[in-house]
Design a protein around this motif. Structure first.
Motif, PDB file in Angstrom:
ATOM      1  N   UNK A   1       0.821  -1.215   0.000  1.00 16.67           N
ATOM      2  CA  UNK A   1       0.000   0.000   0.000  1.00 16.67           C
ATOM      3  C   UNK A   1       0.857   1.268   0.000  1.00 16.67           C
ATOM      4  N   UNK A   2       0.297   2.307  -0.582  1.00 18.66           N
ATOM      5  CA  UNK A   2       0.943   3.614  -0.637  1.00 18.66           C
ATOM      6  C   UNK A   2       0.203   4.588   0.270  1.00 18.66           C
ATOM      7  N   UNK A   3       0.946   5.375   1.026  1.00 13.53           N
ATOM      8  CA  UNK A   3       0.395   6.499   1.780  1.00 13.53           C
ATOM      9  C   UNK A   3       1.277   7.691   1.463  1.00 13.53           C
ATOM     10  N   UNK A   4       0.743   8.622   0.671  1.00  9.62           N
ATOM     11  CA  UNK A   4       1.575   9.712   0.180  1.00  9.62           C
ATOM     12  C   UNK A   4       0.797  11.013   0.136  1.00  9.62           C
ATOM     13  N   UNK A   5       1.482  12.107   0.446  1.00  7.23           N
ATOM     14  CA  UNK A   5       0.910  13.443   0.333  1.00  7.23           C
ATOM     15  C   UNK A   5       1.684  14.196  -0.739  1.00  7.23           C
ATOM     16  N   UNK A   6       0.969  14.633  -1.780  1.00  9.25           N
ATOM     17  CA  UNK A   6       1.560  15.478  -2.807  1.00  9.25           C
ATOM     18  C   UNK A   6       1.356  16.925  -2.389  1.00  9.25           C
ATOM     19  N   UNK A   7       2.438  17.674  -2.283  1.00  9.96           N
ATOM     20  CA  UNK A   7       2.328  19.049  -1.809  1.00  9.96           C
ATOM     21  C   UNK A   7       2.983  20.021  -2.777  1.00  9.96           C
TER      22      UNK A   7
ATOM     23  N   UNK B   1      -4.094   5.864  14.241  1.00  7.91           N
ATOM     24  CA  UNK B   1      -3.078   4.848  14.516  1.00  7.91           C
ATOM     25  C   UNK B   1      -3.067   3.740  13.474  1.00  7.91           C
ATOM     26  N   UNK B   2      -4.115   3.669  12.649  1.00 10.23           N
ATOM     27  CA  UNK B   2      -4.144   2.656  11.595  1.00 10.23           C
ATOM     28  C   UNK B   2      -3.161   2.965  10.469  1.00 10.23           C
ATOM     29  N   UNK B   3      -2.651   4.192  10.448  1.00  7.39           N
ATOM     30  CA  UNK B   3      -1.744   4.596   9.369  1.00  7.39           C
ATOM     31  C   UNK B   3      -0.388   3.923   9.460  1.00  7.39           C
TER      32      UNK B   3
ATOM     33  N   UNK C   1       4.844  12.018   9.308  1.00  7.19           N
ATOM     34  CA  UNK C   1       5.822  10.936   9.190  1.00  7.19           C
ATOM     35  C   UNK C   1       5.172   9.604   8.814  1.00  7.19           C
ATOM     36  N   UNK C   2       3.871   9.514   8.900  1.00  2.00           N
ATOM     37  CA  UNK C   2       3.175   8.294   8.487  1.00  2.00           C
ATOM     38  C   UNK C   2       2.842   8.294   7.002  1.00  2.00           C
ATOM     39  N   UNK C   3       3.209   9.384   6.329  1.00  6.83           N
ATOM     40  CA  UNK C   3       3.018   9.481   4.888  1.00  6.83           C
ATOM     41  C   UNK C   3       4.357   9.736   4.212  1.00  6.83           C
ATOM     42  N   UNK C   4       4.491   9.247   2.987  1.00 10.98           N
ATOM     43  CA  UNK C   4       5.570   9.725   2.139  1.00 10.98           C
ATOM     44  C   UNK C   4       5.168  11.112   1.649  1.00 10.98           C
ATOM     45  N   UNK C   5       6.139  11.978   1.438  1.00 14.15           N
ATOM     46  CA  UNK C   5       5.868  13.332   0.964  1.00 14.15           C
ATOM     47  C   UNK C   5       6.530  13.518  -0.394  1.00 14.15           C
ATOM     48  N   UNK C   6       5.812  14.106  -1.340  1.00 13.62           N
ATOM     49  CA  UNK C   6       6.386  14.361  -2.666  1.00 13.62           C
ATOM     50  C   UNK C   6       5.999  15.753  -3.143  1.00 13.62           C
ATOM     51  N   UNK C   7       7.007  16.569  -3.404  1.00  9.93           N
ATOM     52  CA  UNK C   7       6.791  17.911  -3.916  1.00  9.93           C
ATOM     53  C   UNK C   7       6.391  17.846  -5.385  1.00  9.93           C
ATOM     54  N   UNK C   8       5.263  18.463  -5.726  1.00  8.04           N
ATOM     55  CA  UNK C   8       4.874  18.609  -7.124  1.00  8.04           C
ATOM     56  C   UNK C   8       5.477  19.920  -7.605  1.00  8.04           C
TER      57      UNK C   8
END
Length: 351
Positions: free
Chosen positions: A21-27, A121-123, A212-219
């Motif tokens: 699974x992926x957990x990511x925030x595009x910012x 906490x499920x993250x 910190x429970x998500x990967x972060x990726x700069x758009x």
């Protein structure tokens, strides 16, 4: 999203694929293409396999997870109405051989910690080689062993549990027997994709524990001219000015960076590539005035207006009127104090 159809046992049963699974925030800045990135990523995913929600200041945990609401049908009764989180988790549980996605737009426009509540906490997910059998009916502990991709921790929620099971006392999910005593976890075939504006106009800030429970990726806020739609956007003329949107975008963003240098919000104030969109290769003067100029006046140069705008322009109304209906012997971009610099930049964008 990785998928292995080799039939490797992943705790869901040997015949099921192994999902990571992926957990990511595009910012990034407003208009840089965060939502479009997710849309392109999921364009071939069936609608039933994704749920999209937008966080905002009034959005609540009850709306996100679900709540007991009255239902009228020859009388009044109260039923659990699932929120988007519960809807997508049920679909993922009942279809463990398919990938599912929860898309959260503007994740920091709402109070994300409060909206997630105890499901926060499920993250945390189990990593390769990790297993867990806690939180289940002890009689089934030997069977209900959760492996890579499942939530590391669990929450008890009778309403969500009952909604997942439907009318059944228990359901079988690969090797997992899910009954009324089984706690809720995120399954390995459910990913969470989110967007976040870095602009200081956002109402809430995500704390480090959440991020910190998500990967972060700069758009990145840049034009990829190899893409036809982006090329058209760059070359779209701002009404009848003879100036392309991409040229103005480059000039004004350089001016924003130089003028606001040293302020923490400098990067966030820049205009995104898609801050305004063209229609048939043209950006309408009214759209430009009411969106771009208003943003520059109200937010970007709020404390620097005399440095940026021409003498005599001391209200937003005058700014918009001067652009939409320039007076005799005036041009639209005479609204800027250093229009000559804009003209020079257009002639040589590397300035």
């Amino acid at each position: 999203m990785k998928k292995d159809d080799s039939g490797t046992d992943n705790g869901l049963g040997s015949s099921l694929p192994n999902f990571t699974p992926t957990q990511i925030i595009y910012y990034g800045v407003p208009g840089c293409g965060k939502s479009n990135k997710i849309r392109e990523q999921l364009k071939n995913v069936p609608e039933k396999n994704k749920v999209r929600v937008v966080f905002h200041p009034e959005y609540t945990n009850a709306e996100f997870i679900g709540q007991i609401l009255p239902v009228t049908n020859g009388g009044i009764r109260y039923e659990f109405t699932p929120g988007p989180f519960t809807q997508i988790i049920k679909r993922a549980y009942l279809n463990p051989n398919e990938q599912f996605y929860l898309v959260i737009e503007e994740i920091n426009r709402g109070n994300a910690a409060a909206i997630f509540g105890d499901t926060f906490q499920l993250l945390d997910r189990l990593k390769a080689g990790e297993t867990d059998s806690l939180g289940n009916d002890p009689a089934n502990a030997a069977v209900n062993t959760f492996t890579e991709g499942w939530s590391q921790y669990f929450v008890q929620n009778d309403d969500v549990n009952a909604y997942i099971r439907g009318t059944e006392n228990s359901i079988q999910i690969g090797n997992i027997r899910f009954d009324s005593n089984t706690a809720i976890r995120l399954p390995p075939n459910l990913s969470i994709l989110a967007t976040m504006n870095t602009s200081d106009q956002n109402v809430f800030t995500l704390d480090n524990a959440f991020q910190r429970r998500f990967d972060m990726e700069l758009v990145r806020n840049e034009f990829d001219l190899t893409q036809p739609a982006v090329n058209v956007q760059y070359n779209a003329e701002i009404d009848d000015t003879g100036i392309k949107w991409g040229q103005f975008w480059g000039w004004i963003n350089a001016k924003i960076t130089a003028t606001l240098k040293g302020l923490s919000s400098t990067e966030d104030k820049r205009l995104g590539v898609w801050f305004v969109s063209n229609m048939g290769g043209i950006i309408d003067d009214k759209v430009f005035a009411e969106k771009v100029l208003k943003f520059l006046w109200d937010d970007v140069f709020k404390f620097k207006r005399p440095q940026i705008f021409a003498d005599g322009i001391d209200t937003l109304e005058k700014l918009i009127n001067s652009f939409e209906k320039p007076s005799e012997r005036k041009e639209r971009f005479d609204i800027f104090k250093d229009k000559a610099n804009l003209v020079a930049f257009v002639a040589s964008p590397t300035l």
